[in-house]
Design a protein around this motif. Structure first.
Motif, PDB file in Angstrom:
ATOM      1  N   TRP A  25       0.831  -1.205   0.000  1.00  0.00           N
ATOM      2  CA  TRP A  25       0.000   0.000   0.000  1.00  0.00           C
ATOM      3  C   TRP A  25       0.870   1.262   0.000  1.00  0.00           C
ATOM      4  CZ3 TRP A  25      -4.442   1.400  -1.537  1.00  0.00           C
ATOM      5  CH2 TRP A  25      -4.973   2.629  -1.154  1.00  0.00           C
ATOM      6  N   ALA A  26       1.963   1.268   0.732  1.00  0.00           N
ATOM      7  CA  ALA A  26       2.863   2.431   0.764  1.00  0.00           C
ATOM      8  C   ALA A  26       3.436   2.702  -0.625  1.00  0.00           C
ATOM      9  CB  ALA A  26       3.984   2.209   1.773  1.00  0.00           C
ATOM     10  N   LEU A  27       3.788   1.650  -1.335  1.00  0.00           N
ATOM     11  CA  LEU A  27       4.307   1.838  -2.692  1.00  0.00           C
ATOM     12  C   LEU A  27       3.226   2.354  -3.635  1.00  0.00           C
ATOM     13  CD1 LEU A  27       6.580  -1.322  -2.922  1.00  0.00           C
ATOM     14  CD2 LEU A  27       7.282   1.066  -2.589  1.00  0.00           C
ATOM     15  N   ILE A  28       1.990   1.920  -3.440  1.00  0.00           N
ATOM     16  CA  ILE A  28       0.880   2.437  -4.253  1.00  0.00           C
ATOM     17  C   ILE A  28       0.650   3.913  -3.943  1.00  0.00           C
ATOM     18  CG2 ILE A  28      -1.630   2.303  -4.593  1.00  0.00           C
ATOM     19  CD1 ILE A  28      -1.347  -0.754  -4.243  1.00  0.00           C
ATOM     20  N   VAL A  29       0.689   4.288  -2.667  1.00  0.00           N
ATOM     21  CA  VAL A  29       0.535   5.698  -2.277  1.00  0.00           C
ATOM     22  C   VAL A  29       1.634   6.548  -2.906  1.00  0.00           C
ATOM     23  CG1 VAL A  29       0.702   7.296  -0.309  1.00  0.00           C
ATOM     24  CG2 VAL A  29      -0.761   5.279  -0.154  1.00  0.00           C
ATOM     25  N   ALA A  30       2.862   6.063  -2.878  1.00  0.00           N
ATOM     26  CA  ALA A  30       3.981   6.807  -3.468  1.00  0.00           C
ATOM     27  C   ALA A  30       3.823   6.914  -4.981  1.00  0.00           C
ATOM     28  CB  ALA A  30       5.306   6.141  -3.115  1.00  0.00           C
ATOM     29  N   TRP A  31       3.391   5.849  -5.618  1.00  0.00           N
ATOM     30  CA  TRP A  31       3.263   5.838  -7.072  1.00  0.00           C
ATOM     31  C   TRP A  31       2.140   6.771  -7.541  1.00  0.00           C
ATOM     32  CZ3 TRP A  31      -0.143   2.424 -10.277  1.00  0.00           C
ATOM     33  CH2 TRP A  31       0.160   2.539 -11.634  1.00  0.00           C
ATOM     34  N   ARG A  32       0.993   6.724  -6.851  1.00  0.00           N
ATOM     35  CA  ARG A  32      -0.147   7.556  -7.238  1.00  0.00           C
ATOM     36  C   ARG A  32      -0.041   8.977  -6.702  1.00  0.00           C
ATOM     37  NH1 ARG A  32      -5.313   4.682  -5.393  1.00  0.00           N
ATOM     38  NH2 ARG A  32      -6.246   6.419  -6.516  1.00  0.00           N
ATOM     39  N   ASN A  33       0.828   9.215  -5.744  1.00  0.00           N
ATOM     40  CA  ASN A  33       1.018  10.506  -5.089  1.00  0.00           C
ATOM     41  C   ASN A  33      -0.263  11.002  -4.426  1.00  0.00           C
ATOM     42  OD1 ASN A  33       2.512  12.647  -4.170  1.00  0.00           O
ATOM     43  ND2 ASN A  33       2.303  13.847  -6.034  1.00  0.00           N
ATOM     44  N   ARG A  34      -1.031  10.089  -3.903  1.00  0.00           N
ATOM     45  CA  ARG A  34      -2.209  10.426  -3.097  1.00  0.00           C
ATOM     46  C   ARG A  34      -2.579   9.219  -2.248  1.00  0.00           C
ATOM     47  NH1 ARG A  34      -7.532  10.115  -6.844  1.00  0.00           N
ATOM     48  NH2 ARG A  34      -6.890   8.294  -8.003  1.00  0.00           N
ATOM     49  N   GLY A  35      -3.225   9.512  -1.151  1.00  0.00           N
ATOM     50  CA  GLY A  35      -3.613   8.458  -0.233  1.00  0.00           C
ATOM     51  C   GLY A  35      -3.013   8.708   1.140  1.00  0.00           C
ATOM     52  N   SER A  36      -3.268   7.781   2.039  1.00  0.00           N
ATOM     53  CA  SER A  36      -2.818   7.928   3.419  1.00  0.00           C
ATOM     54  C   SER A  36      -2.326   6.587   3.943  1.00  0.00           C
ATOM     55  CB  SER A  36      -3.979   8.428   4.280  1.00  0.00           C
ATOM     56  OG  SER A  36      -3.620   8.451   5.631  1.00  0.00           O
ATOM     57  N   MET A  37      -1.462   6.668   4.911  1.00  0.00           N
ATOM     58  CA  MET A  37      -0.923   5.472   5.555  1.00  0.00           C
ATOM     59  C   MET A  37      -1.401   5.343   7.001  1.00  0.00           C
ATOM     60  SD  MET A  37       0.826   3.738   3.418  1.00  0.00           S
ATOM     61  CE  MET A  37       1.538   2.599   4.580  1.00  0.00           C
ATOM     62  N   GLN A  38      -2.328   6.199   7.425  1.00  0.00           N
ATOM     63  CA  GLN A  38      -2.743   6.195   8.825  1.00  0.00           C
ATOM     64  C   GLN A  38      -3.417   4.892   9.242  1.00  0.00           C
ATOM     65  OE1 GLN A  38      -5.138   9.684   9.262  1.00  0.00           O
ATOM     66  NE2 GLN A  38      -3.386  10.970   9.762  1.00  0.00           N
ATOM     67  N   ALA A  39      -4.316   4.372   8.421  1.00  0.00           N
ATOM     68  CA  ALA A  39      -5.041   3.149   8.792  1.00  0.00           C
ATOM     69  C   ALA A  39      -4.116   1.940   8.898  1.00  0.00           C
ATOM     70  CB  ALA A  39      -6.181   2.887   7.813  1.00  0.00           C
ATOM     71  N   PRO A  40      -3.296   1.635   7.871  1.00  0.00           N
ATOM     72  CA  PRO A  40      -2.442   0.450   8.025  1.00  0.00           C
ATOM     73  C   PRO A  40      -1.427   0.582   9.154  1.00  0.00           C
ATOM     74  CG  PRO A  40      -2.112   1.464   5.852  1.00  0.00           C
ATOM     75  CD  PRO A  40      -3.182   2.215   6.545  1.00  0.00           C
ATOM     76  N   LEU A  41      -0.890   1.788   9.351  1.00  0.00           N
ATOM     77  CA  LEU A  41       0.075   1.967  10.433  1.00  0.00           C
ATOM     78  C   LEU A  41      -0.596   1.878  11.798  1.00  0.00           C
ATOM     79  CD1 LEU A  41       2.413   4.772   9.038  1.00  0.00           C
ATOM     80  CD2 LEU A  41       2.778   2.298   9.068  1.00  0.00           C
ATOM     81  N   ARG A  90       3.927  16.726   7.909  1.00  0.00           N
ATOM     82  CA  ARG A  90       4.067  17.741   6.855  1.00  0.00           C
ATOM     83  C   ARG A  90       4.814  17.235   5.634  1.00  0.00           C
ATOM     84  NH1 ARG A  90       6.304  20.168  11.028  1.00  0.00           N
ATOM     85  NH2 ARG A  90       4.858  20.879  12.580  1.00  0.00           N
ATOM     86  N   ARG A  91       4.478  16.066   5.164  1.00  0.00           N
ATOM     87  CA  ARG A  91       5.103  15.474   3.980  1.00  0.00           C
ATOM     88  C   ARG A  91       4.047  15.278   2.893  1.00  0.00           C
ATOM     89  NH1 ARG A  91      10.796  14.682   4.617  1.00  0.00           N
ATOM     90  NH2 ARG A  91      11.118  14.355   6.826  1.00  0.00           N
ATOM     91  N   SER A  92       4.488  15.283   1.656  1.00  0.00           N
ATOM     92  CA  SER A  92       3.580  15.001   0.541  1.00  0.00           C
ATOM     93  C   SER A  92       3.260  13.505   0.537  1.00  0.00           C
ATOM     94  CB  SER A  92       4.236  15.399  -0.777  1.00  0.00           C
ATOM     95  OG  SER A  92       5.290  14.514  -1.090  1.00  0.00           O
ATOM     96  N   PRO A  93       2.159  13.116  -0.111  1.00  0.00           N
ATOM     97  CA  PRO A  93       1.823  11.682  -0.146  1.00  0.00           C
ATOM     98  C   PRO A  93       2.933  10.815  -0.738  1.00  0.00           C
ATOM     99  CG  PRO A  93      -0.066  12.966  -0.819  1.00  0.00           C
ATOM    100  CD  PRO A  93       1.083  13.928  -0.675  1.00  0.00           C
ATOM    101  N   ARG A  94       3.641  11.308  -1.736  1.00  0.00           N
ATOM    102  CA  ARG A  94       4.726  10.520  -2.320  1.00  0.00           C
ATOM    103  C   ARG A  94       5.832  10.287  -1.288  1.00  0.00           C
ATOM    104  NH1 ARG A  94       5.649  11.985  -7.847  1.00  0.00           N
ATOM    105  NH2 ARG A  94       4.213  10.266  -8.110  1.00  0.00           N
ATOM    106  N   GLU A  95       6.200  11.336  -0.555  1.00  0.00           N
ATOM    107  CA  GLU A  95       7.223  11.187   0.487  1.00  0.00           C
ATOM    108  C   GLU A  95       6.751  10.256   1.595  1.00  0.00           C
ATOM    109  OE1 GLU A  95       9.579  15.435   0.436  1.00  0.00           O
ATOM    110  OE2 GLU A  95       7.637  15.337   1.440  1.00  0.00           O
ATOM    111  N   VAL A  96       5.466  10.388   1.958  1.00  0.00           N
ATOM    112  CA  VAL A  96       4.905   9.521   2.999  1.00  0.00           C
ATOM    113  C   VAL A  96       5.008   8.060   2.573  1.00  0.00           C
ATOM    114  CG1 VAL A  96       2.742   8.828   4.120  1.00  0.00           C
ATOM    115  CG2 VAL A  96       3.376  11.236   4.029  1.00  0.00           C
ATOM    116  N   GLY A  97       4.623   7.781   1.324  1.00  0.00           N
ATOM    117  CA  GLY A  97       4.683   6.404   0.837  1.00  0.00           C
ATOM    118  C   GLY A  97       6.091   5.849   0.823  1.00  0.00           C
TER     119      GLY A  97
END
Length: 122
Positions: A25-41, A90-97
């Protein structure tokens, strides 16, 4: 105590599966440059805390000297999740992923080491 030990040993597989799914999921968030990692984390953090509580209950019957490395890896695993939350502010979705993907790979290695150091320890 045998049931707690069985739960503790089997919960490791669940945590590993959640890490792998979260990594994808993190790689998908980084690739699409949108989304969140809060739920899986969040789910991962709850599983790791539950695993730690069960491990602490089992630690009373284990040889502490023999399990010292297992305990150290457990502390690292628990500490990685709050450190991840701090790193993601304070990171962009791509950086977060990408950051999450790196941290999840590290966590996967730590969980693997936890499994190796815990086998036959109790």
């Amino acid at each position: 105590m045998e049931r707690l030990f069985a739960l503790h040993s089997r919960l490791q597989f669940t945590i590993t599966l959640v890490i792998v799914v979260s990594l994808i999921w993190a790689l998908i968030v980084a690739w699409r440059n949108r989304g969140s990692m809060q739920a899986p984390l969040g789910i991962l953090q709850l599983l790791i805390i539950a695993q730690s509580v069960i491990g602490l209950l089992l630690l009373w019957q284990a040889d502490l000297f023999r399990m010292a490395l297992h305990v150290i890896y457990g502390v690292v695993a628990v500490g990685l999740m709050p450190a991840t939350a701090v790193a993601l502010r304070r990171r962009s979705p791509r950086e977060v992923g990408l950051i999450c993907a790196g941290i999840l790979v590290m966590l996967l290695i730590v969980v693997g080491r936890l499994y190796e150091t815990g086998v036959g320890g109790f």
